[in-house]
Design a protein around this motif. Structure first.
Motif, mmCIF file in Angstrom:
data_model
loop_
_atom_site.group_PDB
_atom_site.id
_atom_site.type_symbol
_atom_site.label_atom_id
_atom_site.label_comp_id
_atom_site.label_asym_id
_atom_site.label_seq_id
_atom_site.Cartn_x
_atom_site.Cartn_y
_atom_site.Cartn_z
ATOM 1 N N MET A 1 0.950 -1.303 -0.110
ATOM 2 C CA MET A 1 0.000 0.200 0.019
ATOM 3 C C MET A 1 1.030 1.170 -0.153
ATOM 4 O O MET A 1 1.898 1.145 0.510
ATOM 5 C CB MET A 1 -0.930 -0.068 1.150
ATOM 6 N N GLU A 2 0.535 2.256 -0.554
ATOM 7 C CA GLU A 2 1.104 3.469 -0.667
ATOM 8 C C GLU A 2 1.292 4.209 0.572
ATOM 9 O O GLU A 2 0.058 4.099 1.449
ATOM 10 C CB GLU A 2 0.479 4.476 -1.685
ATOM 11 N N VAL A 3 2.469 4.831 0.998
ATOM 12 C CA VAL A 3 2.524 5.127 2.480
ATOM 13 C C VAL A 3 1.376 6.355 2.566
ATOM 14 O O VAL A 3 0.879 6.438 3.629
ATOM 15 C CB VAL A 3 3.730 6.218 2.526
ATOM 16 N N ASN A 4 1.001 7.195 1.819
ATOM 17 C CA ASN A 4 0.283 8.307 1.888
ATOM 18 C C ASN A 4 -1.460 7.469 2.219
ATOM 19 O O ASN A 4 -1.865 8.094 3.315
ATOM 20 C CB ASN A 4 -0.191 9.157 0.863
ATOM 21 N N GLN A 5 -1.799 6.731 1.689
ATOM 22 C CA GLN A 5 -2.807 5.807 1.798
ATOM 23 C C GLN A 5 -2.857 5.120 3.182
ATOM 24 O O GLN A 5 -3.794 5.114 3.916
ATOM 25 C CB GLN A 5 -3.143 4.670 0.604
ATOM 26 N N LEU A 6 -1.726 4.477 3.366
ATOM 27 C CA LEU A 6 -1.671 3.707 4.835
ATOM 28 C C LEU A 6 -1.608 4.795 5.907
ATOM 29 O O LEU A 6 -2.478 4.288 6.678
ATOM 30 C CB LEU A 6 -0.209 3.095 4.704
ATOM 31 N N ILE A 7 -1.145 5.951 5.876
ATOM 32 C CA ILE A 7 -1.439 6.836 7.019
ATOM 33 C C ILE A 7 -2.716 7.309 6.975
ATOM 34 O O ILE A 7 -3.195 7.359 8.106
ATOM 35 C CB ILE A 7 -0.394 8.146 6.659
ATOM 36 N N LYS A 8 -3.433 7.464 5.850
ATOM 37 C CA LYS A 8 -4.831 8.268 5.832
ATOM 38 C C LYS A 8 -5.916 6.967 6.443
ATOM 39 O O LYS A 8 -7.019 7.253 6.933
ATOM 40 C CB LYS A 8 -5.145 8.567 4.499
ATOM 41 N N GLU A 9 -5.308 5.696 6.044
ATOM 42 C CA GLU A 9 -6.550 4.807 6.459
ATOM 43 C C GLU A 9 -6.186 3.949 7.586
ATOM 44 O O GLU A 9 -7.280 3.223 8.145
ATOM 45 C CB GLU A 9 -6.495 3.543 5.305
ATOM 46 N N ARG A 10 -5.257 4.068 8.284
ATOM 47 C CA ARG A 10 -4.900 3.530 9.488
ATOM 48 C C ARG A 10 -5.825 4.034 10.531
ATOM 49 O O ARG A 10 -6.196 5.188 10.651
ATOM 50 C CB ARG A 10 -3.504 3.738 10.214
ATOM 51 N N ARG A 11 -6.460 3.228 11.459
ATOM 52 C CA ARG A 11 -7.295 3.500 12.531
ATOM 53 C C ARG A 11 -7.001 2.769 13.746
ATOM 54 O O ARG A 11 -6.217 1.808 14.022
ATOM 55 C CB ARG A 11 -8.763 3.007 12.313
ATOM 56 N N SER A 12 -7.230 3.423 14.976
ATOM 57 C CA SER A 12 -7.165 2.804 16.158
ATOM 58 C C SER A 12 -8.190 1.828 16.525
ATOM 59 O O SER A 12 -9.232 2.093 16.122
ATOM 60 C CB SER A 12 -7.254 3.897 17.273
ATOM 61 N N ILE A 13 -7.723 0.523 16.937
ATOM 62 C CA ILE A 13 -8.777 -0.578 16.893
ATOM 63 C C ILE A 13 -9.153 -0.884 18.347
ATOM 64 O O ILE A 13 -8.172 -0.947 19.081
ATOM 65 C CB ILE A 13 -8.232 -1.667 16.260
ATOM 66 N N ARG A 14 -10.482 -0.873 18.515
ATOM 67 C CA ARG A 14 -10.799 -1.194 20.069
ATOM 68 C C ARG A 14 -11.254 -2.548 20.133
ATOM 69 O O ARG A 14 -11.443 -3.146 21.166
ATOM 70 C CB ARG A 14 -11.523 -0.159 20.561
ATOM 71 N N LYS A 15 -11.799 -3.018 18.896
ATOM 72 C CA LYS A 15 -12.302 -4.479 19.161
ATOM 73 C C LYS A 15 -11.854 -5.377 18.114
ATOM 74 O O LYS A 15 -11.561 -5.093 17.016
ATOM 75 C CB LYS A 15 -13.967 -4.150 18.565
ATOM 76 N N PHE A 16 -11.192 -6.515 18.846
ATOM 77 C CA PHE A 16 -10.456 -7.529 18.023
ATOM 78 C C PHE A 16 -11.168 -8.880 17.792
ATOM 79 O O PHE A 16 -11.706 -9.126 18.634
ATOM 80 C CB PHE A 16 -8.994 -7.605 18.666
ATOM 81 N N SER A 17 -10.576 -9.356 16.435
ATOM 82 C CA SER A 17 -11.087 -10.906 16.478
ATOM 83 C C SER A 17 -10.445 -11.823 17.234
ATOM 84 O O SER A 17 -9.584 -11.215 18.131
ATOM 85 C CB SER A 17 -11.099 -11.319 15.023
ATOM 86 N N ASP A 18 -10.947 -12.947 17.358
ATOM 87 C CA ASP A 18 -10.259 -14.262 18.105
ATOM 88 C C ASP A 18 -9.036 -14.569 17.478
ATOM 89 O O ASP A 18 -8.212 -15.172 18.133
ATOM 90 C CB ASP A 18 -11.178 -15.306 18.111
ATOM 91 N N ARG A 19 -8.494 -14.048 16.386
ATOM 92 C CA ARG A 19 -7.739 -14.804 15.671
ATOM 93 C C ARG A 19 -6.138 -14.086 16.190
ATOM 94 O O ARG A 19 -5.932 -12.917 16.633
ATOM 95 C CB ARG A 19 -7.507 -13.966 13.966
ATOM 96 N N PRO A 20 -5.389 -15.068 16.689
ATOM 97 C CA PRO A 20 -4.183 -15.032 17.286
ATOM 98 C C PRO A 20 -3.145 -14.107 16.530
ATOM 99 O O PRO A 20 -3.114 -14.233 15.306
ATOM 100 C CB PRO A 20 -3.533 -16.215 17.531
ATOM 101 N N VAL A 21 -2.367 -13.321 17.105
ATOM 102 C CA VAL A 21 -1.338 -12.466 16.436
ATOM 103 C C VAL A 21 -0.200 -13.355 16.753
ATOM 104 O O VAL A 21 0.287 -13.635 17.796
ATOM 105 C CB VAL A 21 -1.152 -11.219 17.056
ATOM 106 N N GLN A 22 0.951 -13.552 15.776
ATOM 107 C CA GLN A 22 2.188 -14.167 15.905
ATOM 108 C C GLN A 22 3.047 -13.594 16.543
ATOM 109 O O GLN A 22 3.396 -12.436 16.156
ATOM 110 C CB GLN A 22 2.616 -14.667 14.511
ATOM 111 N N LEU A 23 3.642 -13.763 17.830
ATOM 112 C CA LEU A 23 4.680 -12.718 18.618
ATOM 113 C C LEU A 23 5.914 -12.666 17.609
ATOM 114 O O LEU A 23 6.348 -11.648 17.611
ATOM 115 C CB LEU A 23 5.010 -13.795 19.988
ATOM 116 N N GLN A 24 6.378 -13.855 16.961
ATOM 117 C CA GLN A 24 7.512 -13.631 16.122
ATOM 118 C C GLN A 24 7.478 -12.498 15.043
ATOM 119 O O GLN A 24 8.178 -11.660 14.943
ATOM 120 C CB GLN A 24 7.690 -14.965 15.208
ATOM 121 N N ARG A 25 6.046 -12.338 14.496
ATOM 122 C CA ARG A 25 5.961 -11.330 13.451
ATOM 123 C C ARG A 25 5.982 -10.072 14.066
ATOM 124 O O ARG A 25 6.477 -9.031 13.560
ATOM 125 C CB ARG A 25 4.619 -11.747 12.814
ATOM 126 N N LEU A 26 5.161 -10.015 15.247
ATOM 127 C CA LEU A 26 5.223 -8.655 16.025
ATOM 128 C C LEU A 26 6.498 -8.030 16.294
ATOM 129 O O LEU A 26 6.888 -6.978 16.221
ATOM 130 C CB LEU A 26 4.553 -8.740 17.304
#
Length: 187
Positions: A1-26
């Motif tokens: 994604m283009e940086v401009n678009q990425l900055i404009k579209e990023r949102r603060s998320i308060r509700k998360f799905s149950d899908r786990p986040v991989q620690l290694q990727r973080l």
């Protein structure tokens, strides 16, 4: 994604799905964010990470500890506190960011600024992969019990907690104030 678009579209998320986040990727994304953010400031920060169910439960307990010490608040706010505690247990991953302070106000501010750039870059890199987060700095977090439980040491400053996960719902963007409205011309 283009940086401009990425900055404009990023949102603060308060509700998360149950899908786990991989620690290694973080860790990889955080490393990349650090590389993009560092300048002449030597690394003077660290992270406390809670990903496993046990770690998230302990973090939720730490966040509630000071509030539930007050018996009146515990009874009066019981349903709210239970909901808050449940929310923190269900966040797929949390990272607490801590900056070292050495008493030199200029260097301490430079460190804080660098850490904030790292957090912003981390948010953008993660968003590009579909991972959202919320950067929390609530005053309720800044208490002795929480600081002790997360291992905040003498000479360190709490920068915030990032709640991280795949969004259950992405909020709509809000209108932004144009930069020109914030300008002041030196006269």
């Amino acid at each position: 994604m283009e940086v401009n678009q990425l900055i404009k579209e990023r949102r603060s998320i308060r509700k998360f799905s149950d899908r786990p986040v991989q620690l290694q990727r973080l860790k990889e994304l955080l490393s990349e964010a650090e590389q993009l953010s560092q300048d002449e400031v030597p690394p003077r920060w660290r992270y406390v990470i809670a990903v496993s169910p046990d770690e998230r439960l302990r973090l939720a307990d730490y966040l509630m500890e000071k509030v539930v010490e007050n018996p009146i608040a515990k009874v009066a706010l019981s349903p709210i506190l239970k909901s808050y505690h449940k929310h923190f247990r269900q966040v797929p991953a949390s990272i607490i960011i801590i900056a070292q302070q050495n008493g030199n106000p200029i260097k301490d501010e430079m460190t804080y600024g660098t850490v904030c750039r790292i957090i912003q870059n981390f948010q953008l890199l993660a968003w590009d992969e579909g991972v959202g987060m919320l950067w929390m700095t609530d005053p309720i977090l800044l208490n002795e019990a929480f600081s002790k439980n997360v291992g905040l040491r003498q000479g360190e400053k709490f920068v915030g907690i990032l709640n991280i996960g795949y969004p259950e719902k992405i909020p709509k963007g809000r209108p932004r104030t144009p930069a020109e409205k914030r300008w002041t011309v030196i006269s």
